[in-house]
Design a protein around this motif. Structure first.
Motif, PDB file in Angstrom:
ATOM      1  N   GLY A 153      23.894  -5.021  -1.456  1.00 15.99           N
ATOM      2  CA  GLY A 153      24.661  -5.777  -2.443  1.00 15.99           C
ATOM      3  C   GLY A 153      26.160  -5.579  -2.330  1.00 15.99           C
ATOM      4  N   ALA A 154      26.608  -4.720  -1.416  1.00 14.88           N
ATOM      5  CA  ALA A 154      28.044  -4.475  -1.254  1.00 14.88           C
ATOM      6  C   ALA A 154      28.706  -5.670  -0.574  1.00 14.88           C
ATOM      7  N   SER A 155      29.975  -5.872  -0.851  1.00 13.65           N
ATOM      8  CA  SER A 155      30.709  -6.990  -0.248  1.00 13.65           C
ATOM      9  C   SER A 155      31.415  -6.589   1.036  1.00 13.65           C
ATOM     10  N   TRP A 156      31.839  -5.337   1.128  1.00 12.14           N
ATOM     11  CA  TRP A 156      32.525  -4.867   2.330  1.00 12.14           C
ATOM     12  C   TRP A 156      32.386  -3.355   2.441  1.00 12.14           C
ATOM     13  N   HIS A 157      32.694  -2.857   3.611  1.00 15.04           N
ATOM     14  CA  HIS A 157      32.665  -1.415   3.864  1.00 15.04           C
ATOM     15  C   HIS A 157      33.722  -1.083   4.902  1.00 15.04           C
ATOM     16  N   LEU A 158      34.478  -0.025   4.647  1.00 16.18           N
ATOM     17  CA  LEU A 158      35.505   0.417   5.588  1.00 16.18           C
ATOM     18  C   LEU A 158      34.962   1.575   6.416  1.00 16.18           C
ATOM     19  N   GLU A 159      34.801   1.350   7.710  1.00 16.30           N
ATOM     20  CA  GLU A 159      34.399   2.416   8.620  1.00 16.30           C
ATOM     21  C   GLU A 159      35.641   3.171   9.072  1.00 16.30           C
ATOM     22  N   LEU A 160      35.579   4.496   8.994  1.00 14.48           N
ATOM     23  CA  LEU A 160      36.726   5.328   9.347  1.00 14.48           C
ATOM     24  C   LEU A 160      36.226   6.586  10.035  1.00 14.48           C
ATOM     25  N   GLY A 161      36.737   6.850  11.232  1.00 17.98           N
ATOM     26  CA  GLY A 161      36.320   8.026  11.989  1.00 17.98           C
ATOM     27  C   GLY A 161      36.648   9.323  11.282  1.00 17.98           C
ATOM     28  N   GLN A 162      35.982  10.396  11.692  1.00 19.85           N
ATOM     29  CA  GLN A 162      36.144  11.689  11.044  1.00 19.85           C
ATOM     30  C   GLN A 162      37.245  12.535  11.658  1.00 19.85           C
ATOM     31  N   ASN A 163      37.526  12.347  12.954  1.00 18.88           N
ATOM     32  CA  ASN A 163      38.503  13.165  13.657  1.00 18.88           C
ATOM     33  C   ASN A 163      39.917  12.718  13.306  1.00 18.88           C
ATOM     34  N   LEU A 164      40.656  13.569  12.614  1.00 22.41           N
ATOM     35  CA  LEU A 164      42.004  13.215  12.176  1.00 22.41           C
ATOM     36  C   LEU A 164      42.967  13.031  13.339  1.00 22.41           C
ATOM     37  N   ASP A 165      42.678  13.650  14.486  1.00 27.03           N
ATOM     38  CA  ASP A 165      43.553  13.525  15.653  1.00 27.03           C
ATOM     39  C   ASP A 165      43.206  12.324  16.526  1.00 27.03           C
ATOM     40  N   ILE A 172      38.818   2.438  13.151  1.00 32.08           N
ATOM     41  CA  ILE A 172      38.774   1.794  11.840  1.00 32.08           C
ATOM     42  C   ILE A 172      38.233   0.377  11.988  1.00 32.08           C
ATOM     43  N   LEU A 173      37.336   0.013  11.097  1.00 35.98           N
ATOM     44  CA  LEU A 173      36.775  -1.334  11.111  1.00 35.98           C
ATOM     45  C   LEU A 173      36.396  -1.722   9.692  1.00 35.98           C
ATOM     46  N   LEU A 174      36.847  -2.894   9.278  1.00 36.01           N
ATOM     47  CA  LEU A 174      36.458  -3.425   7.977  1.00 36.01           C
ATOM     48  C   LEU A 174      35.270  -4.356   8.185  1.00 36.01           C
ATOM     49  N   LEU A 175      34.130  -3.979   7.641  1.00 33.01           N
ATOM     50  CA  LEU A 175      32.914  -4.780   7.746  1.00 33.01           C
ATOM     51  C   LEU A 175      32.750  -5.617   6.482  1.00 33.01           C
ATOM     52  N   ALA A 176      32.570  -6.912   6.662  1.00 31.50           N
ATOM     53  CA  ALA A 176      32.338  -7.810   5.535  1.00 31.50           C
ATOM     54  C   ALA A 176      30.877  -8.261   5.556  1.00 31.50           C
ATOM     55  N   ASN A 177      30.256  -8.248   4.405  1.00 33.04           N
ATOM     56  CA  ASN A 177      28.862  -8.663   4.287  1.00 33.04           C
ATOM     57  C   ASN A 177      28.776 -10.185   4.349  1.00 33.04           C
ATOM     58  N   LYS A 178      28.086 -10.718   5.342  1.00 32.01           N
ATOM     59  CA  LYS A 178      28.016 -12.163   5.533  1.00 32.01           C
ATOM     60  C   LYS A 178      27.369 -12.872   4.348  1.00 32.01           C
ATOM     61  N   ARG A 179      26.625 -12.131   3.520  1.00 32.87           N
ATOM     62  CA  ARG A 179      25.980 -12.726   2.351  1.00 32.87           C
ATOM     63  C   ARG A 179      26.949 -12.909   1.177  1.00 32.87           C
ATOM     64  N   ARG A 180      28.167 -12.415   1.324  1.00 36.78           N
ATOM     65  CA  ARG A 180      29.206 -12.616   0.304  1.00 36.78           C
ATOM     66  C   ARG A 180      30.212 -13.624   0.862  1.00 36.78           C
ATOM     67  N   GLU A 181      29.891 -14.908   0.696  1.00 32.16           N
ATOM     68  CA  GLU A 181      30.672 -15.962   1.329  1.00 32.16           C
ATOM     69  C   GLU A 181      32.121 -15.984   0.852  1.00 32.16           C
ATOM     70  N   PHE A 204      42.636  -4.587   8.441  1.00 28.02           N
ATOM     71  CA  PHE A 204      42.274  -3.879   9.657  1.00 28.02           C
ATOM     72  C   PHE A 204      41.406  -4.820  10.485  1.00 28.02           C
ATOM     73  N   PRO A 205      41.091  -4.444  11.726  1.00 25.85           N
ATOM     74  CA  PRO A 205      40.145  -5.249  12.499  1.00 25.85           C
ATOM     75  C   PRO A 205      38.887  -5.529  11.684  1.00 25.85           C
ATOM     76  N   LEU A 206      38.451  -6.766  11.736  1.00 23.13           N
ATOM     77  CA  LEU A 206      37.386  -7.236  10.854  1.00 23.13           C
ATOM     78  C   LEU A 206      36.160  -7.642  11.646  1.00 23.13           C
ATOM     79  N   ALA A 207      34.984  -7.320  11.103  1.00 22.54           N
ATOM     80  CA  ALA A 207      33.721  -7.798  11.649  1.00 22.54           C
ATOM     81  C   ALA A 207      32.847  -8.254  10.485  1.00 22.54           C
ATOM     82  N   VAL A 208      32.117  -9.329  10.702  1.00 22.00           N
ATOM     83  CA  VAL A 208      31.200  -9.853   9.692  1.00 22.00           C
ATOM     84  C   VAL A 208      29.779  -9.515  10.124  1.00 22.00           C
ATOM     85  N   ALA A 209      29.017  -8.932   9.213  1.00 25.70           N
ATOM     86  CA  ALA A 209      27.652  -8.505   9.546  1.00 25.70           C
ATOM     87  C   ALA A 209      26.757  -8.674   8.334  1.00 25.70           C
TER      88      ALA A 209
END
Length: 287
Positions: free
Chosen positions: A162-174, A181-190, A147-152
């Motif tokens: 300590g997590a390596s990534w997190h998937l953000e997903l909206g609540q509204n099914l419609d 949707i956004l896949l966040l990657a932890n910059k501390r996990r090279e 999915f679209p990716l962002a590093v933070a």
């Protein structure tokens, strides 16, 4: 029906159009796919061969779908006149942030209006009836893109540091999945950041990481579908919505199991369910 001559799918590069290949390793979410396809269609013979009269309406259309995003839609169409032959150039752009995984391009000739000058009782009657169909597929980055990716830096966010990534997903099914949707990657996990940013040309180590991330992202989406009491596999969610994405992911991952079966197994046998997810997502199978 032998009255359609379809040329190759062509993709724009920096300097020219080249034939679309089965895999696009250089594609990413910032890319725009500029696609062309030359066609030659005999609209008159198309009608005669299907028992339709010259007053019927035939439509040439292109539909697209993406396996990773779950998005789909009609991107191009043109009415075909009742002429002996006509040259058609299909041309459209697909924004990269709506794509991912396997891209399917379906070219179809369908019935728009049957008309009254019907030449055969066997002529199609239902609008949308498919008279000719062709499908071409291409893998975008070898199906490694999620999915679209962002590093933070997770230390500056609300997520466990300590997590390596997190998937953000909206609540509204419609709501539209694009932008929700956004896949966040932890910059501390090279190792994770390097694998995700090198998905177009991954090393063996990157492939192992990508396999784990992909499996976990699918697990997150399946879990969301299972625990959301409002979610219904039979609901007609808007095209491109979060609900439609969840339906596609559940069906693609578990084509032989119902949502109720998954909910029941997760509730009563969570360890077995976790193992089933590993199998269904091919965890580390090609790493």
């Amino acid at each position: 029906m032998d009255v359609v001559a379809a040329g190759p799918w062509l993709m724009a590069t920096a300097s020219e159009f080249v034939e679309l290949s089965a895999e696009l390793p250089d594609w990413d979410y910032d890319s725009v796919l500029r696609l062309r396809r030359p066609m030659r269609v005999d609209g008159l013979r198309a009608r005669r061969s299907t028992g339709l009269g010259p007053d019927s309406t035939l439509v040439l259309s292109v539909l697209w779908s993406s396996s990773s995003s779950g998005l789909r839609g009609r991107v191009w169409q043109q009415v075909l006149p009742a002429d002996d032959e006509m040259e058609v150039e299909i041309a459209f752009d697909l924004p990269g942030d709506e794509l991912g995984g396997q891209l399917d391009l379906e070219t179809v000739v369908t019935l728009g209006y049957r008309g009254i000058e019907v030449e055969s009782a066997a002529a199609p009657t239902r609008p949308g009836s498919v008279l000719w169909r062709d499908v071409r597929s291409a893998l975008l980055q070898g199906d490694n893109v999620l999915f679209p990716l962002a590093v933070a830096d997770f230390q500056q966010l609300v997520y466990p540091t300590g997590a390596s990534w997190h998937l953000e997903l909206g609540q509204n099914l419609d709501a539209q999945a694009l932008g929700s949707i956004l896949l966040l990657a932890n910059k501390r996990r090279e190792a994770v950041v390097n694998a995700l940013t090198s998905a177009g040309d991954p090393s063996d180590a990157d492939r192992r990481v990508l396999s784990v991330v992909r499996s976990d992202v699918i697990r997150s989406l399946i879990e969301r579908a299972i625990v959301d009491d409002v979610f219904d596999m039979e609901e007609d969610y808007p095209a491109g919505s979060i609900g439609a994405l969840l339906v596609a992911v559940v069906r693609n991952t578990f084509p032989d199991r119902t949502l109720e079966m998954l909910r029941r197994e997760r509730s009563h046998e969570p360890i077995r369910f976790a193992t089933r997810l590993q199998s269904a997502t091919d965890l580390l199978a090609t790493a």
